[in-house]
Design a protein around this motif. Structure first.
Motif, PDB file in Angstrom:
ATOM      1  N   ALA A 174       0.837  -1.203   0.000  1.00 15.02           N
ATOM      2  CA  ALA A 174       0.000   0.000   0.000  1.00 15.02           C
ATOM      3  C   ALA A 174       0.865   1.243   0.000  1.00 15.02           C
ATOM      4  O   ALA A 174       2.078   1.189   0.199  1.00 15.02           O
ATOM      5  CB  ALA A 174      -0.925   0.004   1.217  1.00 15.02           C
ATOM      6  N   SER A 175       0.216   2.382  -0.223  1.00 14.56           N
ATOM      7  CA  SER A 175       0.917   3.648  -0.145  1.00 14.56           C
ATOM      8  C   SER A 175       1.362   3.916   1.283  1.00 14.56           C
ATOM      9  O   SER A 175       0.812   3.373   2.237  1.00 14.56           O
ATOM     10  CB  SER A 175       0.024   4.783  -0.651  1.00 14.56           C
ATOM     11  OG  SER A 175      -1.189   4.822   0.071  1.00 14.56           O
ATOM     12  N   ALA A 176       2.344   4.770   1.424  1.00 14.13           N
ATOM     13  CA  ALA A 176       2.979   4.976   2.720  1.00 14.13           C
ATOM     14  C   ALA A 176       2.799   6.408   3.198  1.00 14.13           C
ATOM     15  O   ALA A 176       2.108   7.213   2.600  1.00 14.13           O
ATOM     16  CB  ALA A 176       4.478   4.649   2.608  1.00 14.13           C
ATOM     17  N   GLY A 177       3.478   6.701   4.316  1.00 12.89           N
ATOM     18  CA  GLY A 177       3.599   8.068   4.775  1.00 12.89           C
ATOM     19  C   GLY A 177       2.316   8.654   5.317  1.00 12.89           C
ATOM     20  O   GLY A 177       1.598   8.004   6.063  1.00 12.89           O
ATOM     21  N   PRO A 178       1.988   9.879   4.917  1.00 15.85           N
ATOM     22  CA  PRO A 178       0.938  10.633   5.602  1.00 15.85           C
ATOM     23  C   PRO A 178      -0.478  10.362   5.103  1.00 15.85           C
ATOM     24  O   PRO A 178      -1.342  11.229   5.185  1.00 15.85           O
ATOM     25  CB  PRO A 178       1.330  12.081   5.319  1.00 15.85           C
ATOM     26  CG  PRO A 178       1.984  12.025   3.974  1.00 15.85           C
ATOM     27  CD  PRO A 178       2.719  10.711   3.949  1.00 15.85           C
ATOM     28  N   ALA A 179      -0.746   9.166   4.543  1.00 16.79           N
ATOM     29  CA  ALA A 179      -2.115   8.834   4.135  1.00 16.79           C
ATOM     30  C   ALA A 179      -2.903   8.428   5.374  1.00 16.79           C
ATOM     31  O   ALA A 179      -3.473   7.347   5.459  1.00 16.79           O
ATOM     32  CB  ALA A 179      -2.093   7.717   3.097  1.00 16.79           C
ATOM     33  N   HIS A 180      -2.932   9.307   6.354  1.00 12.95           N
ATOM     34  CA  HIS A 180      -3.479   8.983   7.671  1.00 12.95           C
ATOM     35  C   HIS A 180      -4.992   8.783   7.608  1.00 12.95           C
ATOM     36  O   HIS A 180      -5.705   9.529   6.936  1.00 12.95           O
ATOM     37  CB  HIS A 180      -3.159  10.100   8.658  1.00 12.95           C
ATOM     38  CG  HIS A 180      -3.654   9.846  10.045  1.00 12.95           C
ATOM     39  ND1 HIS A 180      -3.088   8.897  10.863  1.00 12.95           N
ATOM     40  CD2 HIS A 180      -4.682  10.373  10.743  1.00 12.95           C
ATOM     41  CE1 HIS A 180      -3.736   8.880  12.021  1.00 12.95           C
ATOM     42  NE2 HIS A 180      -4.711   9.761  11.960  1.00 12.95           N
ATOM     43  N   GLY A 181      -5.464   7.776   8.322  1.00  8.96           N
ATOM     44  CA  GLY A 181      -6.892   7.537   8.429  1.00  8.96           C
ATOM     45  C   GLY A 181      -7.411   6.441   7.532  1.00  8.96           C
ATOM     46  O   GLY A 181      -8.534   5.969   7.723  1.00  8.96           O
ATOM     47  N   TYR A 182      -6.626   6.005   6.546  1.00 10.16           N
ATOM     48  CA  TYR A 182      -7.044   4.902   5.682  1.00 10.16           C
ATOM     49  C   TYR A 182      -6.512   3.587   6.243  1.00 10.16           C
ATOM     50  O   TYR A 182      -5.346   3.471   6.631  1.00 10.16           O
ATOM     51  CB  TYR A 182      -6.535   5.105   4.265  1.00 10.16           C
ATOM     52  CG  TYR A 182      -7.270   6.183   3.501  1.00 10.16           C
ATOM     53  CD1 TYR A 182      -8.520   5.939   2.946  1.00 10.16           C
ATOM     54  CD2 TYR A 182      -6.713   7.450   3.356  1.00 10.16           C
ATOM     55  CE1 TYR A 182      -9.207   6.932   2.254  1.00 10.16           C
ATOM     56  CE2 TYR A 182      -7.390   8.449   2.666  1.00 10.16           C
ATOM     57  CZ  TYR A 182      -8.635   8.182   2.121  1.00 10.16           C
ATOM     58  OH  TYR A 182      -9.306   9.163   1.438  1.00 10.16           O
ATOM     59  N   ASN A 183      -7.384   2.586   6.271  1.00 10.22           N
ATOM     60  CA  ASN A 183      -7.067   1.276   6.824  1.00 10.22           C
ATOM     61  C   ASN A 183      -7.496   0.188   5.849  1.00 10.22           C
ATOM     62  O   ASN A 183      -8.465   0.358   5.101  1.00 10.22           O
ATOM     63  CB  ASN A 183      -7.811   1.045   8.144  1.00 10.22           C
ATOM     64  CG  ASN A 183      -7.582   2.151   9.159  1.00 10.22           C
ATOM     65  OD1 ASN A 183      -6.754   2.042  10.041  1.00 10.22           O
ATOM     66  ND2 ASN A 183      -8.358   3.235   9.031  1.00 10.22           N
ATOM     67  N   ALA A 184      -6.785  -0.926   5.878  1.00 14.42           N
ATOM     68  CA  ALA A 184      -7.165  -2.093   5.079  1.00 14.42           C
ATOM     69  C   ALA A 184      -7.446  -3.262   6.004  1.00 14.42           C
ATOM     70  O   ALA A 184      -6.887  -3.356   7.103  1.00 14.42           O
ATOM     71  CB  ALA A 184      -6.057  -2.448   4.086  1.00 14.42           C
TER      72      ALA A 184
END
Length: 360
Positions: free
Chosen positions: A232-242
């Motif tokens: 998955a994408s990294a870093g500041p993609a805060h709040g997204y969960n799988a």
């Protein structure tokens, strides 16, 4: 909408009920580490080696088992190239699944009813994480579904393509917490990988959910082996969960929930075994430092006697609290409070494979 409603009706309260109490089923335990290669777990029944010797004496129904060894690096295989690592200007993974994998050593804190311990990536984990799509039956298992995502499809055309005959996509209803919403037009295929691009649209964060159609039909099985290669994408993609999980066909949470790869995309890969009959409790859990932005292979084996969770070839934990009702695989996202609407998150799936028990 019937299938989507069944998933939504039980899944949202299931996750909301456990976020504040991950350890409700975990007994007090003491971890003892002896040197670099030995690990003892002391629990209510006493202490014993975690691997290769007698397990701790206990009347509890769950045990943890795995090997701990230094991780390997630089092994060839399918994975992102160094130049195509996520966290670049777009914060997204590369389109394709080719190249050499990055192999960051990881550890996992494992808790069961009777023990606590630490597992670690092995020297073979880099090779395991870069494995090609497994094709064919395994001892005790007959393969019933595979998808290597070999045919490119533009975003928004997934369900109207040939993939629509192999996958059921969630669409048009709220996600787990009701913060985001499911949409089937976020899906595409390129470079040999499924791309799930999660982003905010019209003020609402959008995520996806997919169920494989084994033999072309919706529904699951009692028992199964499920394996997924993902990043998955990294870093500041805060709040997204799988969450890659096995969920009851009935949508009755008390029948069980088996999360074999879950977590915030800016954190580590986790696994949770919700106790059948008492799903707010965890019969076993593993919280790892394995970053979502690197390729991993997560595998769940559910037999009539036990459920075993593995990551990159390392067996994290086993529980003998076994579901007895039909369940199916789900690949889904969800959004938590505090998400960043300015950031997208992309989850790649290189391949999916499903087996059912021989004779069942």
């Amino acid at each position: 909408m019937e299938r989507e409603q069944r998933v939504r009706g039980g899944h949202r309260p299931a996750r909301a009920a456990v976020r504040g109490g991950r350890s409700v089923a975990v007994a007090a335990s003491v971890l003892v580490v002896l040197g670099a290669g030995a690990l003892l777990v002391a629990g209510p029944g006493g202490a014993g080696p975690a691997d290769g010797a007698a397990a701790p004496s206990s009347s509890a129904t769950s045990t943890a088992a795995a090997s701990a060894a230094p991780t390997g690096t630089g092994l060839p295989g399918r994975g992102p190239t160094a130049a195509a690592q996520p966290g670049g200007s777009a914060g997204e993974p590369a389109d394709g699944a080719g190249g050499a994998p990055t192999a960051t050593a990881w550890t996992a804190a494992v808790h069961t009813r009777s023990t606590s311990g630490v597992r670690a990536s092995s020297r073979d984990s880099a090779a395991a994480a870069s494995a090609a799509l497994p094709a064919g039956d395994l001892p005790g298992w007959r393969q019933v579904f595979t998808d290597g995502f070999d045919d490119d499809v533009a975003e928004g055309a997934f369900t109207s393509s040939g993939y629509g005959d192999r996958w059921h996509a969630y669409d048009g209803f709220p996600d787990t917490f009701g913060v985001g919403a499911y949409s089937d037009d976020l899906l595409s295929v390129s470079g040999g990988a499924l791309q799930m691009r999660w982003h905010t649209q019209d003020g609402v964060p959008r995520v996806s959910g997919l169920v494989p159609l084994v033999d072309g039909r919706w529904g699951g099985h009692v028992g199964g082996r499920y394996s997924v290669r993902f990043r998955a994408s990294a870093g500041p993609a805060h709040g997204y969960n799988a969450a890659f999980l096995v969920w009851p066909d009935s949508n009755v949470w008390a029948q069980g929930e088996l999360d074999f790869a879950e977590g915030a995309l800016d954190g580590g890969v986790r696994a949770y075994h919700h106790c059948p009959g008492d799903p707010q409790a965890h019969c076993a859990s593993a919280e790892s430092t394995a970053p979502w932005e690197e390729w991993h292979v997560a595998t769940l084996e559910w037999t009539e006697r036990s459920v075993t969770y593995s990551l990159d070839g390392v067996r994290l934990m086993t529980s003998t609290d076994v579901p007895v009702d039909p369940m199916h695989l789900v690949l889904q996202g969800y959004v938590s409070q505090g998400y960043d609407p300015a950031r997208d998150a992309t989850v790649q799936v290189d391949w999916v494979a499903v087996w059912y028990p021989d004779g069942g």
